[in-house]
Design a protein around this motif. Sequence first.
Motif, short mmCIF file in Angstrom:
data_model
loop_
_atom_site.label_atom_id
_atom_site.label_comp_id
_atom_site.label_asym_id
_atom_site.label_seq_id
_atom_site.Cartn_x
_atom_site.Cartn_y
_atom_site.Cartn_z
N SER A 131 58.74 -21.13 43.39
CA SER A 131 59.09 -20.31 44.55
C SER A 131 58.19 -20.68 45.73
N PRO A 132 58.70 -20.56 46.96
CA PRO A 132 57.85 -20.84 48.12
C PRO A 132 56.63 -19.91 48.15
N ILE A 133 55.55 -20.42 48.69
CA ILE A 133 54.34 -19.61 48.86
C ILE A 133 54.56 -18.66 50.02
N ARG A 134 54.32 -17.39 49.77
CA ARG A 134 54.53 -16.37 50.81
C ARG A 134 53.28 -16.30 51.69
N LEU A 135 53.48 -16.56 52.98
CA LEU A 135 52.37 -16.62 53.93
C LEU A 135 52.33 -15.42 54.85
N LEU A 136 51.13 -14.97 55.14
CA LEU A 136 50.87 -14.07 56.26
C LEU A 136 50.09 -14.88 57.29
N ILE A 137 50.64 -15.01 58.48
CA ILE A 137 49.95 -15.74 59.55
C ILE A 137 49.27 -14.71 60.45
N HIS A 138 47.95 -14.70 60.45
CA HIS A 138 47.17 -13.73 61.22
C HIS A 138 46.59 -14.43 62.44
N GLY A 139 46.94 -13.94 63.63
CA GLY A 139 46.62 -14.65 64.86
C GLY A 139 47.80 -15.51 65.27
N ALA A 140 49.00 -14.96 65.05
CA ALA A 140 50.23 -15.75 65.20
C ALA A 140 50.57 -16.11 66.63
N SER A 141 49.99 -15.43 67.61
CA SER A 141 50.32 -15.73 69.01
C SER A 141 49.47 -16.85 69.60
N GLY A 142 48.42 -17.25 68.90
CA GLY A 142 47.56 -18.32 69.40
C GLY A 142 48.16 -19.69 69.15
N PRO A 184 54.35 -6.75 54.37
CA PRO A 184 54.86 -6.96 53.00
C PRO A 184 53.90 -7.80 52.17
N ASP A 185 54.19 -7.85 50.88
CA ASP A 185 53.31 -8.60 49.98
C ASP A 185 53.34 -10.09 50.33
N PHE A 186 52.24 -10.76 50.08
CA PHE A 186 52.09 -12.17 50.40
C PHE A 186 51.20 -12.82 49.35
N ASP A 187 51.19 -14.13 49.33
CA ASP A 187 50.34 -14.88 48.40
C ASP A 187 49.04 -15.34 49.06
N VAL A 188 49.15 -15.80 50.31
CA VAL A 188 48.00 -16.32 51.04
C VAL A 188 48.08 -15.86 52.49
N ALA A 189 46.96 -15.39 53.02
CA ALA A 189 46.86 -15.11 54.46
C ALA A 189 46.14 -16.28 55.12
N ILE A 190 46.72 -16.79 56.20
CA ILE A 190 46.06 -17.83 56.99
C ILE A 190 45.64 -17.20 58.30
N ASP A 191 44.35 -17.19 58.55
CA ASP A 191 43.77 -16.44 59.67
C ASP A 191 43.14 -17.37 60.69
N PHE A 192 43.71 -17.40 61.89
CA PHE A 192 43.09 -18.06 63.04
C PHE A 192 43.13 -17.05 64.17
N SER A 193 42.17 -16.13 64.15
CA SER A 193 42.18 -15.04 65.12
C SER A 193 40.84 -14.99 65.85
N LEU A 194 40.33 -13.80 66.07
CA LEU A 194 39.05 -13.59 66.74
C LEU A 194 38.10 -12.85 65.79
N PRO A 195 36.80 -12.95 66.00
CA PRO A 195 35.86 -12.28 65.08
C PRO A 195 36.16 -10.80 64.89
N GLU A 196 36.63 -10.12 65.94
CA GLU A 196 36.91 -8.69 65.80
C GLU A 196 38.14 -8.41 64.94
#
Length: 239
Positions: free
Chosen positions: A4-15, A63-75
Amino acid sequence: MDTSPIRLLIHGASGRMGQALLRLAAEQPAVYQTVAAVTRRAPAQRVVDGVPHFAASELAGVPDFDVAIDFSLPEGFDPVLALCTDRGRALVSGTTGISTVQQEALAAASVRIPLVWATNFSLGVAVLADVVERVASALPGWDVDIVESHHVHKKDAPSGTALTLGQAAGSAGAQVHYASLRAGDIVGEHTVQFAGLGERIELTHRATHRDVFARGALHVARVLSGRPPGAYHVRDLLD
């Protein structure tokens, strides 16, 4: 074997990195499924190209995810780390400027989840760091200098990647000196020079497009998914 595809959460998606991740993940639907794109402010559209969008304030409701990929800000880093820890999900983060306290929180979280925090997700840089460490170990006493070049808008110097390469050399006992150049629209260039009496070795990596960092982060997310808890480096996940 689960294909199955890996379910991603993209955090900092507007950058810039978030947008590249969304685009590149969408090109490989058999491998990646982006189940949530999280932005700092409330999204103008709730669903874009089939991907649900959430504000950072709504992070707990994604929703549930397998991996979060985070490119955001320290806060924004603490909430996504807490979310991954609470749900037992992997984290890949390239957020820079995090504090010592946040670094300590990462170390504590690595007991419960697999995670990677890196200053650079280029697979080429990961290989270069490994080579730099081996060269520094093989040539004790040689002078080691790192010259890095970036675009004129980059503020930190030396770059995080230069410091990472310096740490690789330093782990073998080398004393490292740095030089930084800011010019034009250079994406990123790093040269590690080893100088002895009458001879010199130069190891150089050049990035010509920012997509290399997004591709590397996606690769790391794929390999990290399903790994046991621990703090991994990009070079641990090259295969």
